[in-house]
Design an enzyme around this catalytic site. Structure first.
Site, mmCIF file in Angstrom:
data_model
loop_
_atom_site.group_PDB
_atom_site.id
_atom_site.type_symbol
_atom_site.label_atom_id
_atom_site.label_comp_id
_atom_site.label_asym_id
_atom_site.label_seq_id
_atom_site.Cartn_x
_atom_site.Cartn_y
_atom_site.Cartn_z
ATOM 1 C CG ASP A 14 -1.882 -1.159 1.212
ATOM 2 O OD1 ASP A 14 -2.218 -1.642 0.127
ATOM 3 O OD2 ASP A 14 -2.275 -1.596 2.308
ATOM 4 C CE LYS A 17 2.283 -2.346 -4.408
ATOM 5 N NZ LYS A 17 2.060 -2.000 -2.995
ATOM 6 N N GLY A 41 -4.612 -4.126 -3.805
ATOM 7 C CA GLY A 41 -5.596 -3.076 -4.103
ATOM 8 C C GLY A 41 -4.804 -1.847 -4.477
ATOM 9 C CG HIS A 42 -2.070 -1.853 -7.016
ATOM 10 N ND1 HIS A 42 -1.172 -2.407 -7.890
ATOM 11 C CD2 HIS A 42 -1.783 -2.418 -5.797
ATOM 12 C CE1 HIS A 42 -0.389 -3.259 -7.233
ATOM 13 N NE2 HIS A 42 -0.751 -3.288 -5.984
ATOM 14 C CD GLN A 223 0.748 -8.797 -2.595
ATOM 15 O OE1 GLN A 223 1.402 -9.508 -3.324
ATOM 16 N NE2 GLN A 223 -0.487 -8.436 -2.916
#
Ligand code: GDP
Ligand code: IMO
Ligand code: MG
Length: 425
Positions: A14, A17, A41-42, A223
């Site tokens: 988080d 990215k 989750g980007h 990650q």
């Protein structure tokens, strides 16, 4: 020959990215995910929209870029279909701009159930998994019984699915965990049709051809290095190699083609899920950072644990990844704090060290901190226009980590990004 640049997170995920891949994407021809799956989750923000991508690479919003889901990824057809649905209003011509590796492992409904059953059985030793089936799917890959995305075109796909499902059901008999997958299976088979409608390829050929054709490739990590299966805070890690080496086997790219390694970190630290976090701030201080940084998980909505920047951990990540350029995110979040602290070392048995012990928890140590002042301003159009206190903070980190900070991010939006003048991707 062109090169493959890698962009990855240096902390516990988080780091931002998604925002930076989207920001840099116009410089690239191909953007490829190489590991992880829907645990990621980007978040991308631009033109008044906020998008959260879980499996689709973050280059998807730019014309003329080919997005690749690589062989190192674990792909959930259900989540994939949901993402495709969500993107429909944006008319992106996804079939043209997104291809899937035939060798990516497939997450089936019982993988998600196994993830939940394993976690429940762990009691107070829970990993804090996202429960997306990541661990069980990588387990099946290594055990050589996994389903791969390319299998959807095999005539006996249904039979293979039944075999792996039944294998899982036999394991689940040993767990006190109730479930019903009838609805999930219906959704799964529906989603398999969506998967079949995309190009499913030996993407390792495609990427190597792109390199030969002098095209620029960006590998997008998921990650962060402290969640790496080998080097992270084991066992509180994810099940893949999140470090730069993972891009080679997760895409089929030889090390000689790797160019830049962009390492992303927050100006502080966060972690979601359980596991050790040396610089974690408890109580009100942690709460304040969580609020200022809006630190809630993009995948699960869980509150993220917050703490100060951990330089020994950052140095370790830079070493493992061979980071060439650093990008510092969320500098705006700390701007109005009276005091910003950075951990620069650990004191153990009377000696100061910046080497991480085997276990980050239960170690008898004292953390050494250096204090800075909050930098006040949060807006700047150029690196030189950054507040001098922030430039001081940056210089200290660069000097400690021995890598240049070339991008500073001052907000979630694409435009809130400041580059060093010399920066080139
Ligand atoms: P990723 O998993 O590394 O792509 O990061 P996430 O999207 O899970 O989490 C990063 C969060 O921080 C998202 O909500 C972003 O919109 C937000 N974000 C990214 N960069 C910045 C920044 O510079 N400042 C602030 N305030 N938020 C940011
Ligand atoms: P992005 O790509 C932050 C964490 C989970 C849990 C551990 C194992 O958005 O940075 P898993 O579901 O992989 O078995 O969970 O890893 N985790 C993440 N934390 N960001 C992520 O991805 C994460 N993906 C997994 O919270 O502690
Ligand atoms: Mg995330």
């Amino acid at each position: 020959m062109a090169q493959v640049d890698i962009l990855l997170g240096l902390q516990w995920g988080d780091e931002g990215k998604g925002k930076i891949v989207d920001f840099l994407a116009p410089k690239y021809d191909v953007v490829a995910r190489f590991q992880g799956g829907p645990n990621a989750g980007h978040t991308l923000e631009f033109d008044g929209h906020k998008h959260v991508l879980h499996q689709i690479p973050s280059g998807i919003f730019h014309e003329g870029i080919l997005n690749v889901i690589g062989n190192g990824v674990v792909l959930d057809p259900k989540v994939f279909q949901e993402e495709i649905e969500k993107l429909k209003p944006f008319n992106l011509d996804l079939k043209k701009h997104l291809v899937l590796s035939n060798k990516a492992q497939m997450i089936v409904p019982t993988h998600r159930i196994l993830d939940q059953a394993y976690e429940q059985a762990k009691g107070d030793k829970k990993i804090g998994s996202t429960l997306r089936g990541i661990g069980p799917t990588y387990q099946d890959k290594v055990a050589r019984r996994g389903l791969r995305i390319g299998d959807v075109d095999e005539p006996d796909f249904d039979k293979r699915y039944e075999e792996i499902k039944n294998y899982h059901l036999r394991i689940l008999e040993h767990y006190d965990f109730e479930f019903d997958i009838t609805k999930d299976e219906e959704i799964f088979f529906n989603a398999i049709e969506t998967i079949r409608s995309f190009d499913i390829l030996s993407t390792e050929y495609l990427i190597n051809q792109a390199i030969t054709d002098n095209k620029a490739v960006l590998a997008e990590g998921a990650q962060g290095s402290m969640l790496d299966i080998d080097f992270g805070s084991y066992p509180f890690v994810t099940s893949s190699n999140t470090i730069s080496a993972g891009a080679c086997n997760g895409l089929g790219v030889a090390p000689r083609w790797i160019g830049e390694v962009f390492g992303i970190f927050k100006a502080y630290c966060t972690r979601v899920g359980s596991g050790p976090f040396p610089t974690e701030l408890q109580g009100e201080d942690g709460e304040e950072l969580r609020k200022k940084g809006n630190e809630f998980g993009a995948t699960t909505g869980r509150p993220r644990r917050c703490g100060w920047l951990d330089l020994p951990a950052l140095k370790y990540s830079c070493m493992l990844n061979g980071v060439t350029k650093l990008f510092m995110m969320k500098a705006d979040v700390l701007a109005d704090l009276d005091e910003v602290k950075v951990c620069y070392g650990y004191e153990m048995e009377g000696k100061t060290t910046d080497e991480l012990p085997l276990y980050l928890e239960g170690t008898d140590w004292e953390l050494m901190f250096k204090a800075f002042k909050g930098w006040g301003a949060t807006k700047a159009n150029s690196f030189d226009a950054l507040p001098s206190l922030l430039l001081e903070y940056i210089a200290y980190i660069e000097e400690q980590v021995k890598a240049p900070i070339e991008i500073v991010s001052l907000g979630p939006n694409r435009v809130e990004t400041v580059l060093k003048e010399a920066f080139t991707a």
